[in-house]
Scaffold this active site. Structure first.
Site, PDB file in Angstrom:
ATOM      1  N   ALA A 130      71.178  31.584  79.209  1.00 32.97           N
ATOM      2  CA  ALA A 130      71.369  30.273  79.825  1.00 32.97           C
ATOM      3  C   ALA A 130      70.243  29.297  79.501  1.00 32.97           C
ATOM      4  CB  ALA A 130      71.479  30.433  81.340  1.00 32.97           C
ATOM      5  N   LYS A 131      69.083  29.823  79.099  1.00 26.76           N
ATOM      6  CA  LYS A 131      67.916  29.011  78.729  1.00 26.76           C
ATOM      7  C   LYS A 131      67.589  27.976  79.803  1.00 26.76           C
ATOM      8  CE  LYS A 131      68.750  29.753  73.814  1.00 26.76           C
ATOM      9  NZ  LYS A 131      70.039  30.489  73.937  1.00 26.76           N
ATOM     10  N   ARG A 132      67.527  28.450  81.049  1.00 30.95           N
ATOM     11  CA  ARG A 132      67.186  27.575  82.155  1.00 30.95           C
ATOM     12  C   ARG A 132      65.674  27.382  82.231  1.00 30.95           C
ATOM     13  NH1 ARG A 132      72.192  26.983  81.727  1.00 30.95           N
ATOM     14  NH2 ARG A 132      73.599  26.997  83.514  1.00 30.95           N
TER      15      ARG A 132
END
Length: 272
Positions: free
Chosen positions: A92-94
């Site tokens: 998700a590369k949050r």
């Protein structure tokens, strides 16, 4: 799942393969598209065909978000279908300020029950720490990625230390959590970098994208990156899940996964 349990699965299956479930409606076989939930049906058949050959699955969340509520439903059904002994990664590369990161963490760790989530470190410690508060859950921090634009920032050198920015990120962030909490994303397309990064964090796991369609060298990555617990989850997505666009897609996916797995067995024997 802690690092010992993950290593146990690697030894049991003689594999450190992570399969990326980057499921694109435009790329899945045409015969599935008329079904009620073609994304889940595609994932289900891929999982049925490959779960004995891999230790992790990594859905790229963008492919599901783009479909709106139905995509989130497909993702949840996929997650619930994955066997319990397989490590799950929400790609998700949050990464945001603390209170927002806390909610992202709850979404992926409590609501969806992923084992891990990829996180961007640009905003620093307070954007990452909320993800580290969850027992037996992992942060997979972006370190040195395999995309062409990685050189825009990641390779910039500090005037003070002379180190690259990605090296500074690794050295600072490893103080934030244990080797049972933190992994690092290390791209496979520059295998020589894997050796130097391993020297910075000898005991951490790496998630290594870029093998397969992106051309990363599995044997070199294994040679330079493996540690005493293997320490690698090597991801392949398109080369496996889109090995065929016909009704034989799951069988072809299994064949491709088995080819990767055969190399991994050799590397485990040689380097572990």
């Amino acid at each position: 799942m802690n690092s010992q349990q993950l290593f146990g699965q690697i030894r049991k299956k003689q594999s450190y393969l992570c399969i990326g479930l980057d499921t694109d409606l435009e790329k899945i076989p045409a015969h599935l598209r008329s079904l009620h939930d073609p994304v889940f049906e595609f994932n289900k058949q891929i999982i049925d065909a490959t779960h004995k050959l891999c230790v992790a699955y990594k859905p790229n969340i963008a492919f599901y978000e783009a479909l709106g509520p139905k995509g989130w439903e497909s993702l949840q059904k996929t997650l619930e279908y994955i066997p319990d002994d397989i490590f799950t990664i929400a790609d998700a590369k949050r990464g945001d300020i603390g209170n927002t990161s806390s909610l992202y963490a709850k979404a992926f760790f409590e609501q969806m029950d992923f084992d891990s989530v990829t996180v961007a470190p640009y905003m620093g410690e307070d954007s990452v720490k909320p993800f580290l508060k969850f027992k037996d859950k992992w942060v997979i921090l972006l370190a040195h990625t395999s995309n062409p634009g990685a050189s825009d920032f990641q390779l910039m050198e500090s005037r003070v230390t002379g180190r690259k920015l990605y090296e500074e990120v690794i050295l600072k962030s490893k103080e934030w959590g244990s080797t049972d909490q933190l992994m690092y994303v290390v791209g496979a397309t520059q295998a020589e970098k894997v050796e130097s990064i391993r020297a910075l964090v000898p005991d951490h796991f790496f998630l290594v994208p870029g093998v397969g369609a992106q051309g990363g060298d599995l044997e070199l990555v294994s040679k330079y990156g493996m540690n005493k617990q293997c320490g690698l989850l090597v991801n392949s997505a398109r080369a496996i899940i889109y090995a065929s666009s016909g009704t034989d897609f799951s069988r072809k996916a299994e064949e491709e996964a088995r080819k990767v797995n055969d190399v991994m067995k050799q590397c485990l024997d040689q380097y572990l």
